[in-house]
Design an enzyme around this catalytic site. Structure first.
Site, PDB file in Angstrom:
ATOM      1  N   LYS A 125      23.827  23.021  37.490  1.00 43.36           N
ATOM      2  CA  LYS A 125      24.551  24.035  36.727  1.00 43.36           C
ATOM      3  C   LYS A 125      23.629  25.210  36.498  1.00 43.36           C
ATOM      4  O   LYS A 125      22.400  25.048  36.482  1.00 43.36           O
ATOM      5  CB  LYS A 125      24.975  23.468  35.365  1.00 43.36           C
ATOM      6  CG  LYS A 125      26.157  24.192  34.770  1.00 43.36           C
ATOM      7  CD  LYS A 125      27.425  23.725  35.455  1.00 43.36           C
ATOM      8  CE  LYS A 125      28.679  24.207  34.805  1.00 43.36           C
ATOM      9  NZ  LYS A 125      29.821  23.398  35.286  1.00 43.36           N
TER      10      LYS A 125
HETATM   11  N1  GLU Z   1      32.406  24.876  37.519  1.00 40.42           N
HETATM   12  C1  GLU Z   1      33.303  23.878  38.016  1.00 40.42           C
HETATM   13  C2  GLU Z   1      33.053  22.557  37.331  1.00 40.42           C
HETATM   14  O1  GLU Z   1      32.517  22.495  36.262  1.00 40.42           O
HETATM   15  C3  GLU Z   1      33.270  23.788  39.516  1.00 40.42           C
HETATM   16  C4  GLU Z   1      31.967  23.395  40.108  1.00 40.42           C
HETATM   17  C5  GLU Z   1      31.931  23.497  41.621  1.00 40.42           C
HETATM   18  O2  GLU Z   1      32.972  23.700  42.228  1.00 40.42           O
HETATM   19  O3  GLU Z   1      30.838  23.388  42.166  1.00 40.42           O
HETATM   20  O4  GLU Z   1      33.468  21.539  37.799  1.00 40.42           O
END
Ligand code: GLU
Length: 435
Positions: A125
């Protein structure tokens, strides 16, 4: 799972249950669920230690030339929690509440999320502490590019693949892709997902998280023997996840009796016209002034008498303080971490069926995976194929988690953690500890 693959161990993990738990701390929240699942899995202490620590944490200062000619310095983080199963995967958020602690928790959640739906990815993240609503498009572009340059050593289709998250979108992903590609001296579409369709994005990606919520909600209703038609739903958050989930559930025959966004909530026992609400948001950029229901607060929405509650906004909205008042039969966690660990046991005592975030909102990263596969293959699928494969993965994952929940007589959250942790642990055992 064969025991001879286990790492050497002389004792079984017994997490310290009296450890101080700060309910609002997202990393603690993640860890307390992790501990419970690790205990039930009899996870060996070595692996327990490995999985409690993020692999890599990067913090960068991001200088940006603002429109007024002054330089501002923002703080950005990228955390790669675990990459044993494949490249790190996870979004980038722009928000004033971003902290290293939060990004760490969200990166861990991405690890478990990718594993619960069995994608060949690890978890990551990223986030920048900023208020994007107060920044111009030019400032946001410069911020995105400089942040990307700051974390470029981790990025790459085989190492770390970002995506949109809170307050970031396809526009931002296009800048990340371009910045990375300029550094690499060639176009690399697969370095980021959630891109515009025209430059390697996938059909169905924008709707994927909301669609996934709809699919697992239907599975939960089926499991509980409740009909879909007439099921009442309250949705908190009307962004990419909440609005799509509301629209698709309405199409399936549910009655959406309440919606909300940061400006407040709207309640209509006869059902809200979701298409009209979406049109309103397109024009006004928020639900403010929407006339399709009576005004309520975001807190009121959580305790409405509905069949399904779908929190699709931010973390920590269902806590030990209000969990006792929740009247829904099913909670589908569209957001990451909407329920605190303190609220879990209260909801369980009340017999509320919780579809945990790492399963409920995994539709987004699942279609991100499809996008990455399509980019690498240079061959693109129809929207029908994307949706069909998404449905397949979501229903299968729901069934995997439900089966384990029944087998161990635990709730869906603990079962989801057990599925993911055991998948990640198995790969660690097979790979061993590199020395
Ligand atoms: N931000 C989204 C999540 O928390 C998508 C993450 C992604 O597609 O890599 O799942």
């Amino acid at each position: 799972m064969t025991t001879d693959l286990r790492l050497p161990t002389d004792r079984i993990v017994r997490p310290d249950k009296d450890r101080f738990l700060n309910e609002e701390n997202p990393f603690e929240a993640m860890m307390s669920r992790f501990d419970r699942a690790a205990e039930l899995l009899d996870l060996e202490p070595g692996l327990y230690k490995v999985l409690r620590h993020p692999e890599k944490q990067i913090t960068v200062s991001v200088p940006v030339m603002m429109d007024n000619g002054e330089v501002e310095v923002f703080i950005g983080h990228r955390v790669l929690y675990n990459t044993s199963r494949g490249p790190a995967k996870g979004g980038i958020r722009f928000d004033l509440n971003v902290s290293l602690e939060e990004v760490k928790a969200l990166a861990a959640w991405m690890t478990w999320k990718c594993a619960v739906v069995n994608l060949p990815f690890g978890g990551a993240k990223g986030g920048v502490v900023c208020d994007p609503l107060k920044m111009s498009a030019g400032e946001l572009e410069r911020l995105t590019r400089r942040y990307t340059a700051g974390i470029i050593s981790t990025l790459g289709p085989d190492s770390d693949v970002p995506a949109p998250d809170v307050n970031t979108n396809e526009r931002v992903m296009a800048w990340v892709m371009d910045t990375y590609s300029m550094h690499m001296r060639h176009t690399v579409t697969a370095v980021v997902t959630g891109k515009p369709i025209e430059m390697g994005g996938s059909l169905g990606r924008r709707e994927a998280t909301g669609r996934g919520c709809m699919i697992v909600t239907k599975e939960a209703l089926k499991h509980l023997g409740m009909p879909i038609r007439g099921t009442t739903v309250a949705v908190q958050g009307f962004g990419n996840v909440g609005s799509v989930a509301a629209e698709l559930l309405q199409r399936e025959g549910c009655k959406i009796t309440a919606i909300s966004d940061r400006t407040g909530g709207y309640h209509n026992p006869n059902g809200i016209d979701i298409e009209a609400a979406i049109k309103h948001v397109r024009q006004v950029r928020s639900l403010e002034g929407f006339t399709g229901g009576d005004q309520i607060t975001n807190d009121d929405l959580l305790t409405l008498d509905v069949d399904v509650l779908l929190p699709a906004a931010l973390e920590n909205v269902i806590t030990s303080r209000n969990a006792g008042k929740v009247r829904a039969k099913i909670i589908c966690e569209g957001a990451n971490g909407p329920t605190t660990a303190g609220a879990d046991s209260i909801l369980e005592e009340k017999g509320i069926f919780v579809i945990p975030d790492i399963l409920a909102n995994a539709g987004g990263v699942t279609v991100s995976y499809f996008e990455w596969v399509q980019d690498r293959g240079g061959y693109f699928w129809t929207e029908a194929t994307v949706n069909e494969r998404l449905t397949d993965i979501m229903t299968r994952s729901f069934a995997d988690v439900l089966q384990l929940a029944k087998q161990h007589k635990v709730n869906m959250r603990t079962a989801a953690y057990m599925v993911s942790i055991s998948r990640v642990a198995t790969v660690h055992r097979l790979r061993g500890i590199y020395a």
